[in-house]
Write an enzyme that holds these catalytic residues in place. Structure first.
Site, short mmCIF file in Angstrom:
data_model
loop_
_atom_site.label_atom_id
_atom_site.label_comp_id
_atom_site.label_asym_id
_atom_site.label_seq_id
_atom_site.Cartn_x
_atom_site.Cartn_y
_atom_site.Cartn_z
N TYR A 1 0.81 -1.24 0.00
CA TYR A 1 0.00 0.00 0.00
C TYR A 1 0.84 1.28 0.00
O TYR A 1 2.05 1.22 0.13
CB TYR A 1 -1.11 -0.02 1.04
CG TYR A 1 -0.81 -0.14 2.52
CD1 TYR A 1 0.44 0.07 3.08
CD2 TYR A 1 -1.87 -0.44 3.39
CE1 TYR A 1 0.62 -0.02 4.44
CE2 TYR A 1 -1.69 -0.53 4.76
CZ TYR A 1 -0.44 -0.32 5.28
OH TYR A 1 -0.25 -0.40 6.62
N GLU A 2 0.16 2.39 -0.21
CA GLU A 2 0.82 3.70 -0.42
C GLU A 2 1.79 3.66 -1.60
O GLU A 2 2.84 4.30 -1.56
CB GLU A 2 1.56 4.16 0.84
CG GLU A 2 0.70 4.36 2.06
CD GLU A 2 -0.48 5.29 1.83
OE1 GLU A 2 -0.42 6.12 0.92
OE2 GLU A 2 -1.47 5.16 2.58
#
Lengths: 601, 601
Positions: free
Chosen positions: A440-441
């Site tokens: 994620y990110e």
């Protein structure tokens, strides 16, 4: 049940002794961050995370979050009470601006705290973590009215917040966003669309949740240049600050995931929800990146955090579990077997973990100090230099930090043998939780391209040249020191490999940009090694200076020197291999056609 | 839902074209293994695994096994019916001896089948897999009476079997076993004790389960030299072969694990259960090792199998999912975004997977042929040479194969981005299932010590010297070929690194055996690279020969050559780094004291 002790001694070593925070006392916000205050904060944070959050980590994983028929979501037992204590103690206010109720302390203190929270309970830590990102975006791009309306309650922890980017058809490529924002007569917008993978998207910790949502206004360009950012509160906020009507955003489902079960990962349906534009129309991506960069550093720290807690439990088991005998003869002849701690291969995994966590902690905290410099350095030039360095280090901390965090968590599970695979021992949870941080990110492949495709060439390579200079200066200074010279020589060699790889990119990426893409991931790891090498050289230098003064905790400093040697023995040799892989280019990597990948029966 | 296609074309390439199985037709058992028969078996096995087993993989993971109050265990829905089909088709009989109802086919066919089974459903495959191990032990050490009593029913698949080694206090170090075997008047023994982590220990697939159990007889030496092996059937078998009374072994619980949920991992309580000695008293470890070595090769194949199925699904997603644009400009300008397949970093992960799975498949099948040679080669000398080689390769296949299998499964999950973390996509299951293979049948650290501490020095290094010679000969022959020479040069360099590392062990392990232990894991990986390099050189050679004849499936052979180049570009550079790590020795690895590993608050 795994246990956790916040490594406050080591954080103090980095903050007070390596970074010498006290020497920055002339900067705004730093004057109050005296060593005494920092010690107190770290010590209290250590207690809170070990005593309140860590005991909820396994149970939160087992129970997970529950979505009810009305779309409301319950967090695992104990999370609500723990969050109330978090707010009560003001843990969310540490580094927030004083004008909105924060304590305005340096980020170097906040980052240390973030590590402790995430080690003790990553799923819990994501609730305030995401809110921090939302706060950063409002600070950076919100109007004064928006700041006054939302920030004090968010910083106090009364309300939490989220980041809404992803949609089913749209992850990395935000140009593909379909969520619509129709302007209304009162200056607000009606937001309609579906967002997925929204961490902390719905829960019972606070009575309001401030969603920051990317959407497209009518006629906006059909690309990432047509994205705008909106504040969409779960519950509308009246002008007097009281809560009004429920807004048109509902949690449609929560995801069944590999890990971080204590955090609710939501699909959110926006059905004409009222939203307010943050900053300018079509400039949403820039505002979102403010929040994303902060979040990426936070995710890198998650990598460190899972490695750290897994390491601590790996050590406990290695000292407790008895199997076999030391290769050099029985270490404890009175017992039927020696602790597995005596086996070099177990020690290899523990030392790999120790060398990584301590090096990575130093890198994260050094970067935190540079983040502070971007705002607080007296000189504009220093602020820019710091900003450039933080931009360069962010993808390395996120990408290298989480790749290694997962690897270390896996190795610490390995120390447990068969017991590591059994849920009740808790080691496999660290692996499952650590895994998300690579994704994620921005996946780590995206981080690698951010590093190589954006940060390296930016301003004629100014950032990377400055980094090389900085490493070179430390190497040069250490070479005059008999004890440090062998370490400096190895760092110099690794630096040389990175410089050569950089040069190779310069010479080969223009003619074929795939040559850059094919080496980006390896380059990110190569730079990770050089960064940790720099940290270990600096830590070794401080340790050696301290030892010259016969300090009380001599063993602590001696262990630093020995671990530094291990890092240079066992991590640094990869630098040359990574360079050679990079220099092999994209030809063999891209040579196959689509059909060549099909499995023929 | 993930899908699976058995890679039969690639297995046929290795078996028929690289290994040239037909040329072994003069050996017993091989005469019937014509290319036509092998093709038929692979094709049918491919259908069975893809159509019957693969659809039960996700559901088996979600549902898991259930233990009932009476100690009985239900396998997931569909497993029983699938197993009945497995038995009906005679899949368990392929390589078993003809005198006990097997088909006596070469292991090279059996190994290919094992890969397909494990790719389609690893948890299912463990039920017949463990039984195979038990069969091997009875064949190797059982009496004629025991063989006749148990083998025909086990080989037919009517009964399954298990291996009972581990106890709560005793994993790797079998000298610590406490389970007791008291001799009874009728020549049998009363077995009492607790065994844990018993895969397939209790289930509803067959009406009997033949447990092979390690236990200690009264007065046996208090070490691994005092262990005996026993047959302990779940249900006693009457002299006429009918089933008699239930024996005193009960499943006390099943473990909650990270993965392989479809397989029941049992705690078994033996309470005076009737058991029969296999082979001689106190010689149980040797018999157990027969079964363990077969099992270790099987576990290595599990590493390959999870990498393969994860790879297939990674390819599908990479071609389907659209995000961003190719670095070289839009690949499909008519669409809003390109498939992520165009991104070099996605291609890196796919190529890493392809280079590993195809290389590892060749290595496993070559080793299978050598396993056959240990029994079937006409010449005693050839049988010994093969045995030596299999002994050397076994820990590499298990250790390197499963470390890489987990890494590849993780990377294929990464291709899916956020969706890879969501359970319903099935990618995270491959990671969780792949993880166990690094742990069981001896952790990979144990494999590394088996390789370096036992296999390398054995008989004055005869096995490793023979391996070096064999690689050197292939390198030498390829150097005369213009197209193969660049690959051969790189393999020669990697071989040189392994030889240097071996020499370093010889010079430094005597004075301090920790120098061996500290480098063992890295050495295992270094040898894994050389082994796969040898396979890729051989496959490239065959591909080139075929291409000279303008074959129909030209693209298949061209892809082999290109993938070979990728392997030498991107895997082989690690050889030098691994050597340098090994040569750094044990000093920094073992320098810290116990207390230095404690976390200071």
């Amino acid at each position: 049940m795994p246990t956790y002790t916040a490594p406050t001694r080591d954080a103090r070593f980095v903050i007070n002794e390596v970074l010498d925070l006290a020497s920055y006392g002339n900067l705004p916000g730093f004057e109050s961050a005296t060593p005494d205050l920092v010690d107190t904060i770290l010590s209290e944070a250590g207690k809170f995370t070990a005593e309140v959050l860590a005991p909820l980590n396994r149970s939160g994983d087992e129970q997970g979050c529950t979505r009810h028929l009305d779309g409301s979501v319950s967090t695992p037992d104990g999370f609500k009470e723990a969050y109330a204590q978090f707010v009560e103690a003001g843990w969310g206010t540490l580094t927030a601006p004083e004008e909105f109720g924060g304590q305005g302390l340096p980020h170097v203190v906040g980052f240390a705290m973030e590590e402790f929270i995430s080690s003790s309970n990553q799923a819990f830590g994501m609730y305030p973590g995401l809110a921090n990102g939302a706060v950063s975006a409002i600070i950076a791009a919100g109007s004064q009215e928006q700041k006054e309306k939302y920030l004090p309650r968010m910083i106090a922890g009364e309300w939490l917040g989220t980041m809404n980017l992803t949609e089913p058809q749209c992850g990395t490529d935000l140009g593909l966003i379909r969520t619509k924002a129709e302007p209304l007569d009162d200056g607000s917008y009606a937001i309609t669309g579906t967002k997925i993978f929204i961490s902390a998207g719905e829960h019972d910790l606070t009575e309001n949740i401030i969603h920051l949502v990317l959407a497209k206004t009518p006629g906006a360009p059909d690309s990432s240049k047509g994205i705008s950012l909106f504040i969409v509160p779960k519950v509308l906020v009246n002008d007097d600050g009281s809560l009004g009507e429920r807004n048109g955003v509902v949690c449609g489902s929560i995801e069944e995931k590999m890990g971080i079960h204590g955090n609710s990962t939501c699909l959110l349906n926006y059905d004409g929800a009222k939203g307010w534009l943050v900053g300018e129309e079509n400039k949403g991506l820039a505002a979102m990146f403010v929040m994303m960069n902060a979040a990426r550093l936070g995710v890198g720290i998650q990598g460190l955090s899972q490695a750290e807690v897994a390491y601590q439990n790996g050590v406990t088991y290695a000292l407790d579990r008895r199997q076999g005998r030391a290769l050099t003869g029985p270490a404890e002849p009175g017992e039927k077997a020696d602790p597995i701690f005596v086996h070099p291969d177990v020690r290899r995994m523990l030392m790999d973990a120790k060398a990584f966590t301590e090096g990575m902690r130093a890198l994260a905290l050094w970067t935190a100090l540079e983040v502070d410099m971007t705002h607080r350095a007296a000189d504009e030039k220093d602020r820019k230099t710091a900003d450039q360095l933080v931009g360069l280090l962010t993808p390395v901390i996120k990408g290298y930090g989480t790749d290694k965090g997962y690897e270390i968590a896996t190795n610490m599970q390995q120390v447990y043998g068969g017991h590591g695979y059994i849920r009740e021992w808790g080691m496999e949870q660290f692996v499952r939780d650590a895994r998300i941080a690579q994704i994620y990110e921005g996946t780590n492949g995206v981080q690698a391209m951010d590093l190589c495709g954006r940060k390296l060439p930016s301003k004629g390579g100014a950032a990377i040249q400055a980094f090389f200079k900085l490493v070179g200066e430390d190497v040069g200074a250490a070479k005059d020191d008999e004890a440090l010279a062998p370490l400096a020589d190895k760092l110099e060699k690794a630096l040389g490999e990175q410089q050569a790889a950089t040069m190779w990119f310069m010479q080969n990426a223009m003619q074929n940009p795939n040559n850059l893409g094919a080496g980006a991931h390896h380059y990110m790891h190569l730079m990770g090694i050089v960064c940790l090498g720099l940290m270990w050289l600096r830590m070794a230098k401080v340790a050696q200076e301290k030892l010259a003064g016969s300090p009380e905790d001599k063993a602590f400093y001696e262990a630093k020197l020995k671990t530094a040697r291990y890092f240079f023995d066992r991590y640094v040799p990869d630098a040359g291999a990574l360079r050679r892989k990079i220099e092999s280019g994209s030809e063999s990597m891209m040579a196959l056609e689509e059909a060549d990948f099909a499995t023929a029966a």
